[in-house]
Scaffold this motif. Structure first.
Motif, short mmCIF file in Angstrom:
data_model
loop_
_atom_site.label_atom_id
_atom_site.label_comp_id
_atom_site.label_asym_id
_atom_site.label_seq_id
_atom_site.Cartn_x
_atom_site.Cartn_y
_atom_site.Cartn_z
N CYS A 1 -7.47 1.56 2.65
CA CYS A 1 -8.04 0.43 2.09
C CYS A 1 -8.32 1.82 0.48
O CYS A 1 -8.39 1.56 -0.44
CB CYS A 1 -9.09 0.62 2.58
N PHE A 2 -7.85 3.14 0.54
CA PHE A 2 -7.76 3.95 -0.01
C PHE A 2 -6.57 4.01 -0.76
O PHE A 2 -6.57 4.27 -2.37
CB PHE A 2 -8.71 4.87 0.57
N ALA A 3 -4.78 3.07 -0.63
CA ALA A 3 -4.21 3.04 -1.09
C ALA A 3 -4.20 2.57 -2.80
O ALA A 3 -4.81 1.34 -2.48
CB ALA A 3 -3.53 2.53 -0.12
N ASP A 4 -3.46 3.58 -3.60
CA ASP A 4 -3.88 2.41 -4.93
C ASP A 4 -3.26 1.49 -4.87
O ASP A 4 -1.92 1.40 -4.33
CB ASP A 4 -3.06 3.65 -5.98
N THR A 5 -3.36 0.11 -5.57
CA THR A 5 -2.75 -1.20 -5.52
C THR A 5 -2.32 -0.68 -7.06
O THR A 5 -2.60 -0.62 -7.93
CB THR A 5 -3.55 -2.42 -5.39
N LYS B 1 14.75 -11.57 -0.71
CA LYS B 1 12.71 -11.71 0.07
C LYS B 1 13.01 -11.29 0.58
O LYS B 1 11.76 -10.79 0.87
CB LYS B 1 14.46 -12.73 1.48
N VAL B 2 14.00 -9.90 1.15
CA VAL B 2 13.09 -8.21 2.00
C VAL B 2 12.04 -7.56 0.87
O VAL B 2 11.15 -7.13 0.81
CB VAL B 2 14.11 -7.57 2.68
N ALA B 3 13.21 -7.86 -0.44
CA ALA B 3 12.43 -6.75 -1.74
C ALA B 3 11.27 -7.72 -2.05
O ALA B 3 9.60 -7.21 -2.28
CB ALA B 3 13.13 -7.02 -2.78
N LEU B 4 11.10 -8.70 -2.11
CA LEU B 4 9.70 -9.93 -2.48
C LEU B 4 8.19 -8.99 -1.72
O LEU B 4 7.61 -8.64 -1.95
CB LEU B 4 10.01 -10.77 -2.51
N ALA B 5 9.09 -9.71 0.07
CA ALA B 5 7.75 -9.00 0.61
C ALA B 5 7.32 -7.91 1.35
O ALA B 5 6.36 -7.62 1.51
CB ALA B 5 8.50 -9.25 2.47
N ASP B 6 8.22 -6.75 0.68
CA ASP B 6 8.07 -5.33 0.73
C ASP B 6 7.21 -4.94 -0.76
O ASP B 6 6.33 -3.88 -0.44
CB ASP B 6 9.26 -4.16 0.04
N LEU B 7 6.89 -5.76 -1.97
CA LEU B 7 6.36 -5.84 -2.81
C LEU B 7 5.04 -6.29 -2.69
O LEU B 7 4.25 -5.53 -2.69
CB LEU B 7 7.09 -6.04 -3.83
N THR B 8 5.13 -7.11 -1.83
CA THR B 8 3.64 -7.68 -1.44
C THR B 8 3.07 -6.71 -1.07
O THR B 8 1.97 -6.42 -1.09
CB THR B 8 4.05 -9.44 -1.65
N ASN B 9 3.48 -5.98 0.24
CA ASN B 9 2.84 -5.43 1.12
C ASN B 9 2.51 -3.87 0.82
O ASN B 9 1.51 -3.37 1.15
CB ASN B 9 3.66 -4.88 2.22
N THR B 10 3.88 -3.52 -0.05
CA THR B 10 3.49 -2.56 -1.07
C THR B 10 1.98 -2.37 -2.58
O THR B 10 0.64 -1.77 -2.04
CB THR B 10 4.47 -2.05 -1.84
N ASN B 11 1.84 -3.84 -2.64
CA ASN B 11 0.59 -4.11 -3.88
C ASN B 11 -0.51 -4.03 -2.47
O ASN B 11 -1.21 -3.50 -3.15
CB ASN B 11 0.70 -4.91 -4.17
N VAL B 12 -0.30 -5.18 -1.42
CA VAL B 12 -1.28 -5.19 -1.01
C VAL B 12 -1.22 -4.83 0.46
O VAL B 12 -0.63 -6.22 1.10
CB VAL B 12 -2.38 -6.53 -1.10
N PRO B 13 -1.10 -3.87 1.04
CA PRO B 13 -0.62 -2.90 2.39
C PRO B 13 -1.94 -3.98 3.60
O PRO B 13 -3.13 -3.89 3.15
CB PRO B 13 -1.05 -1.87 2.20
N THR B 14 -1.58 -5.27 4.02
CA THR B 14 -1.97 -5.35 5.08
C THR B 14 -1.27 -5.59 6.29
O THR B 14 -0.10 -5.85 6.21
CB THR B 14 -3.17 -6.78 4.92
N THR B 15 -1.70 -5.81 7.52
CA THR B 15 -1.53 -6.91 8.93
C THR B 15 -0.45 -7.49 8.51
O THR B 15 0.56 -7.40 8.75
CB THR B 15 -2.30 -6.77 9.74
N LYS B 16 -0.63 -8.33 7.97
CA LYS B 16 -0.35 -9.48 7.62
C LYS B 16 1.35 -9.70 6.82
O LYS B 16 1.98 -10.35 7.16
CB LYS B 16 -1.21 -10.82 7.49
N VAL C 1 -2.50 -4.91 16.73
CA VAL C 1 -3.51 -3.96 15.55
C VAL C 1 -5.14 -4.70 15.55
O VAL C 1 -5.77 -4.19 15.37
CB VAL C 1 -2.30 -4.29 13.94
N LYS C 2 -4.57 -6.35 15.36
CA LYS C 2 -5.65 -7.17 14.98
C LYS C 2 -7.18 -7.13 16.17
O LYS C 2 -7.88 -6.92 16.24
CB LYS C 2 -5.30 -8.88 15.04
N ALA C 3 -6.38 -6.85 17.48
CA ALA C 3 -7.37 -6.20 19.08
C ALA C 3 -8.08 -5.62 18.55
O ALA C 3 -8.53 -5.61 18.99
CB ALA C 3 -6.38 -7.37 19.99
N ILE C 4 -7.31 -4.57 18.28
CA ILE C 4 -7.76 -3.00 18.15
C ILE C 4 -9.46 -3.23 16.82
O ILE C 4 -9.63 -2.62 17.72
CB ILE C 4 -6.24 -2.09 18.38
#
Length: 204
Positions: free
Chosen positions: A21-25, A69-84, A138-141
């Motif tokens: 949550c505190f990670a810089d986007t 495809k992997v780079a784009l998915a990694d970019l999205t996760n880096t920008n907004v890190p979420t479980t999904k 993760v979602k359950a916990i």
């Protein structure tokens, strides 16, 4: 004991989520620049494949597309890190690896090719199943109330079911590969091969 186990997991995941949550986007300009670079790199890699021919070209193109495809998915996760997003990244890696492996299988023929494709699918199934189980865990916990025994029990049940589903998917994938390998055999040898596969993977 089970309640304590879940409480420890809740605390661990809570710290992880809090850190995220505190990670810089990234700023919009940074994100746009990174995405443009990925697309530029993909175009360059795809163009480089034009010097090849036949299946070598197909493999090259699959690798280029998979990297994008992997780079784009990694970019999205880096920008907004979420479980999904982490799950999507894992799936992107699995799908990309499968696409390349499947193209490589085209260099083979007959049962060897069939087995190769089945093994590639099995590898993707295993990776996807593990990613899905992790996401559900993760979602359950994170949704569990550490002060409510009933909620903790429900979380534990969801985690157990997630792991069971993952194991079932992986077992089915392994069984599919084993049966495909039996196809090259005949008669009693093939029958025994199928029988052994059913016993090994718990199929009646």
């Amino acid at each position: 004991m089970k309640s304590l186990k879940i409480k420890v997991l809740v605390a661990a995941v809570a710290l992880t989520v809090a850190g995220g949550c505190f990670a810089d986007t990234m700023t919009k300009d940074q994100y746009k620049a990174a995405k443009t670079k990925i697309q530029t790199d993909y175009t360059a890699a795809k163009t480089a494949c034009n010097s090849l021919s036949g299946n070598a070209k197909d493999i090259c193109q699959a690798e280029a597309k998979g990297t994008e495809k992997v780079a784009l998915a990694d970019l999205t996760n880096t920008n907004v890190p979420t479980t999904k997003h982490r799950y999507n990244l894992s799936v992107a890696k699995a799908d990309s690896a499968y696409a390349v492996a499947k193209e490589k299988c085209d260099d083979l023929a007959g049962n060897a090719k069939d087995v190769c494709v089945k093994e590639a699918k099995a590898a993707r199934t295993v990776a996807t199943a593990d990613a899905k189980a992790q996401m559900k865990t993760v979602k359950a916990i994170t949704s569990a109330d550490k002060d409510t025994t009933k909620t903790l029990a429900n979380a534990d049940k969801k985690i157990t079911n997630a792991r069971k589903d993952a194991n079932d998917d992986k077992r089915d994938a392994g069984y599919s590969v084993a049966i495909e390998k039996c196809d090259v055999l005949a008669g009693a040898t093939k029958d025994q091969c199928v029988k052994d596969a059913k016993i090994r993977f718990g199929k009646s």
